[in-house]
Design an enzyme around this catalytic site. Structure first.
Site, mmCIF file in Angstrom:
data_model
loop_
_atom_site.group_PDB
_atom_site.id
_atom_site.type_symbol
_atom_site.label_atom_id
_atom_site.label_comp_id
_atom_site.label_asym_id
_atom_site.label_seq_id
_atom_site.Cartn_x
_atom_site.Cartn_y
_atom_site.Cartn_z
ATOM 1 N N ASP A 55 -22.198 15.526 -5.275
ATOM 2 C CA ASP A 55 -22.061 14.299 -5.776
ATOM 3 C C ASP A 55 -20.788 13.561 -5.275
ATOM 4 O O ASP A 55 -19.766 13.693 -5.773
ATOM 5 C CB ASP A 55 -22.283 14.400 -7.349
ATOM 6 C CG ASP A 55 -22.575 13.066 -8.066
ATOM 7 O OD1 ASP A 55 -22.241 11.992 -7.646
ATOM 8 O OD2 ASP A 55 -23.507 13.126 -8.919
ATOM 9 N N SER A 99 -25.710 7.396 -8.965
ATOM 10 C CA SER A 99 -26.319 8.840 -8.476
ATOM 11 C C SER A 99 -27.869 9.070 -9.018
ATOM 12 O O SER A 99 -28.615 9.662 -8.387
ATOM 13 C CB SER A 99 -25.709 9.964 -9.425
ATOM 14 O OG SER A 99 -24.291 9.921 -9.111
ATOM 15 N N PHE A 270 -22.883 26.517 -20.358
ATOM 16 C CA PHE A 270 -21.547 26.827 -20.461
ATOM 17 C C PHE A 270 -20.617 26.124 -20.911
ATOM 18 O O PHE A 270 -19.476 26.529 -21.206
ATOM 19 C CB PHE A 270 -21.118 27.349 -19.132
ATOM 20 C CG PHE A 270 -22.213 28.290 -18.428
ATOM 21 C CD1 PHE A 270 -22.132 29.736 -18.695
ATOM 22 C CD2 PHE A 270 -23.075 27.856 -17.450
ATOM 23 C CE1 PHE A 270 -23.179 30.667 -18.292
ATOM 24 C CE2 PHE A 270 -23.881 28.800 -16.635
ATOM 25 C CZ PHE A 270 -24.016 30.003 -17.049
ATOM 26 N N GLU A 312 -25.896 21.192 -7.340
ATOM 27 C CA GLU A 312 -25.238 20.290 -7.414
ATOM 28 C C GLU A 312 -23.701 20.657 -7.652
ATOM 29 O O GLU A 312 -23.363 21.053 -8.460
ATOM 30 C CB GLU A 312 -25.736 19.160 -8.410
ATOM 31 C CG GLU A 312 -24.683 17.810 -8.380
ATOM 32 C CD GLU A 312 -24.769 17.085 -9.575
ATOM 33 O OE1 GLU A 312 -24.462 15.901 -9.623
ATOM 34 O OE2 GLU A 312 -25.184 17.451 -10.925
ATOM 35 N N ASP A 317 -17.495 14.044 -7.869
ATOM 36 C CA ASP A 317 -17.585 12.640 -8.342
ATOM 37 C C ASP A 317 -16.731 12.203 -9.348
ATOM 38 O O ASP A 317 -16.149 11.076 -9.385
ATOM 39 C CB ASP A 317 -19.152 12.358 -8.638
ATOM 40 C CG ASP A 317 -19.140 11.052 -8.959
ATOM 41 O OD1 ASP A 317 -19.283 10.096 -8.386
ATOM 42 O OD2 ASP A 317 -19.494 10.825 -10.216
ATOM 43 N N HIS A 321 -13.710 9.306 -9.586
ATOM 44 C CA HIS A 321 -13.562 8.179 -10.549
ATOM 45 C C HIS A 321 -12.424 8.207 -11.043
ATOM 46 O O HIS A 321 -11.826 7.096 -11.439
ATOM 47 C CB HIS A 321 -14.856 8.429 -11.536
ATOM 48 C CG HIS A 321 -16.130 8.054 -11.057
ATOM 49 N ND1 HIS A 321 -16.341 6.704 -10.355
ATOM 50 C CD2 HIS A 321 -17.470 8.557 -11.104
ATOM 51 C CE1 HIS A 321 -17.693 6.679 -10.177
ATOM 52 N NE2 HIS A 321 -18.220 7.747 -10.495
ATOM 53 N N ASP A 363 -25.192 12.084 -2.600
ATOM 54 C CA ASP A 363 -25.876 10.918 -3.059
ATOM 55 C C ASP A 363 -25.204 9.842 -2.616
ATOM 56 O O ASP A 363 -25.912 8.672 -2.565
ATOM 57 C CB ASP A 363 -26.134 11.107 -4.539
ATOM 58 C CG ASP A 363 -24.447 11.410 -5.462
ATOM 59 O OD1 ASP A 363 -23.690 11.384 -4.815
ATOM 60 O OD2 ASP A 363 -25.048 11.472 -6.686
ATOM 61 N N HIS A 364 -23.872 9.703 -2.637
ATOM 62 C CA HIS A 364 -23.051 8.357 -2.274
ATOM 63 C C HIS A 364 -21.581 8.567 -1.984
ATOM 64 O O HIS A 364 -21.198 9.757 -2.057
ATOM 65 C CB HIS A 364 -23.150 7.270 -3.342
ATOM 66 C CG HIS A 364 -22.734 7.960 -4.641
ATOM 67 N ND1 HIS A 364 -21.319 8.310 -5.057
ATOM 68 C CD2 HIS A 364 -23.479 8.359 -5.857
ATOM 69 C CE1 HIS A 364 -21.107 8.827 -5.989
ATOM 70 N NE2 HIS A 364 -22.500 8.832 -6.463
ATOM 71 N N HIS A 455 -18.015 3.917 -6.712
ATOM 72 C CA HIS A 455 -18.665 4.478 -5.680
ATOM 73 C C HIS A 455 -18.381 3.453 -4.349
ATOM 74 O O HIS A 455 -17.954 2.254 -4.609
ATOM 75 C CB HIS A 455 -20.349 4.479 -5.944
ATOM 76 C CG HIS A 455 -20.615 5.340 -6.924
ATOM 77 N ND1 HIS A 455 -21.857 5.613 -7.358
ATOM 78 C CD2 HIS A 455 -19.663 6.381 -7.628
ATOM 79 C CE1 HIS A 455 -21.734 6.571 -8.369
ATOM 80 N NE2 HIS A 455 -20.461 6.867 -8.531
#
Length: 491
Positions: A55, A99, A270, A312, A317, A321, A363-364, A455
């Site tokens: 991601d 996403s 978890f 994933e 990601d 950010h 995804d990006h 993104h």
């Protein structure tokens, strides 16, 4: 009498058994005859698909992670995949995707609007409303707001294959959700959780008996408010899953204790929200992505028809950010370690990967960049900041400075929370020890709110190996990836 003469029409009746022997001699000496044919057909080998999604794993993030882990001239596992392509990621309504529609495009072959989870292109993303507990988790999609689009995972389930979802985010987050749920807005995580639980209200019937494996974070959306969760309907989806023959685990010790041969369905949550960044992870409590992925393979491999597994690396990601580059690169390396571990395990049963397709993509992109003309740094160690350091001149080795006379880091962002207001001369003391710290937020050009770096819209990398991998080539749309996976796996 030579043997070929026996091939002429026989002049006298012979016993049937003798005739068969004589006719067998009509074959050339170099082509022996099989005297017995198989009495039962050989079972088709199971076809396995393992789809890796990093991601936010843009090209510059991949490059920076490579330098971080193995130096400029090294290779990560993802670098060694023999087939590659570039993927366009724009969504139905935006130049820069989020996403949800990007992963949904991979899973369904349909372009959809930002924030929409595996629905038709006309679906409008409608923000959730407050539920009975005041959380913005109430469904406000509307009765006629688009239709569900089948996903690869659902199609695999229809074919009798086993299915699994593994992530370091909440299992109800956008990327994993796009494999098994259909809803107008990605933030409806209570509804998304319910879609995964067989027999209950909101279950996605296209999953048949349900997902065979689901591992990640996000237990808050599986338990009611009274038990510390966020469900306003009072349901405990963990208990419901266990009642439906799922084995539940909540820490690495319990995961390691799982006997895959005796486990029909496996649910592992978890953490209450996302799992920890790998840089911060306590290995005695939370499993690594590699550990989760390989355990999932053990459980899924029992199915004679094969399996579809999505893995994933979701927190790459989140760190981007935040503009905390060290966390992002560390999670990227953990993601790569999972690819390495999965490849090794897949080759045990299928050495040449003739019946296994492994795809790795993102995804990006994000807005991370590598600044200046920095000298080669080599990999990051306790004694070397590496790519996390400030720019040093490749000729002299001296620290390069901007027009304000201040050093600047190799890694920067197009936008982010850390932008010096005014002259950067106040940053004259900036050095490697500052920029390589675990929690350092790299500088950005455009200042945005904390944690709100955006993104990017650049094409992303795709690597592939195994059955049908040779068809992944050139620059392709993310919807094309869907059809290539579908064809290779026979779905």
């Amino acid at each position: 009498m030579n043997r070929n003469s026996l091939c002429k029409p026989l002049l006298f009746p012979l016993l049937a058994g003798l005739t068969a022997v004589l006719l067998a001699g009509c074959n050339s000496d170099s082509t022996p005859v099989n005297e017995t044919a198989p009495t039962t057909p050989v079972a088709a080998a199971p076809k396995n698909v393992i789809f890796f999604l990093g991601d936010g794993m843009g090209m510059t993030t991949m490059t920076a992670a490579r330098i971080y882990a193995v130096g400029e001239d090294g290779d990560l596992t993802v670098d060694t995949l023999p087939e590659s392509a570039f993927v366009k990621t724009y969504s139905n309504d935006a130049q820069v995707t989020d996403s949800a529609p990007s992963m949904a495009a991979y899973m369904t072959g349909v372009k959809m609007n930002n924030e929409v989870i595996s629905m038709s292109a006309n679906t409008v993303a409608v923000d959730p409303v407050a539920d009975a507990n005041g959380n913005k988790l109430g469904n406000n999609c509307g009765a006629s707001n688009g239709t569900a689009v089948p996903t690869l995972l659902e199609q695999a389930k229809t074919q009798g294959m086993a299915t699994g979802v593994v992530t370091t985010t909440r299992v109800t987050h956008a990327t994993p959700a796009a494999t098994y749920a259909h809803i107008c807005h990605r933030d409806l995580e209570n509804d998304i959780a319910a879609a995964s639980v067989p027999g209950g209200a909101g279950f996605n019937a296209a999953l048949g008996t349900g997902l065979d494996v689901m591992l990640g974070g996000g237990s808050q959306f599986f338990v009611p408010v009274a038990a510390g969760g966020k469900r306003s309907d009072g349901r405990n989806l963990i208990d419901e899953s266990k009642a439906r023959n799922a084995t539940y685990v909540s820490n690495v010790t319990e995961l390691n204790a799982i006997d895959a041969s005796k486990t029909t369905r496996l649910l592992g949550l978890f953490s209450s929200s996302h799992m920890s960044y790998d840089l911060d992870r306590d290995p005695a409590k939370e499993p690594s992505l590699a550990e989760m992925a390989t355990k999932a393979m053990d459980v899924l491999a029992k199915n004679s028809k094969g399996y579809f597994l999505m893995v994933e690396g979701g927190r790459i990601d989140h760190a981007l950010h935040e503009t905390t580059a060290k966390k992002a690169l560390h999670d990227m390396v953990a993601f790569d370690n999972a690819i390495k571990a999965v490849l090794a395990k897949a080759r045990i049963a299928d050495p040449d990967l003739k019946n296994t397709l492994i795809v790795v993509t993102a995804d990006h992109d994000h807005t991370l960049v590598l600044n200046g003309y920095a000298k080669r740094t080599g990999k990051t160690t306790a004694a070397n900041a590496g790519v996390l350091g400030v720019v040093k001149n490749y000729v002299t080795g001296a620290v390069d400075k901007d027009l304000d006379g201040a050093p600047y880091p190799i890694i920067g962002f197009g936008n982010g929370e850390n932008r010096t207001q005014g002259n950067r001369s106040s940053m004259a003391s900036l050095d490697d020890s500052v920029t390589s710290a675990n929690t350092y937020h790299q500088e950005a050009v455009v200042r945005v709110a904390v944690g709100s770096e955006t993104h990017g819209g650049t094409d992303v990398f795709l690597g592939a190996i195994g059955k049908g991998a040779e068809n992944f080539t050139g620059t392709i749309d993310n919807t094309k990836v869907f059809s290539l996976v579908k064809t290779a796996s026979g779905l």
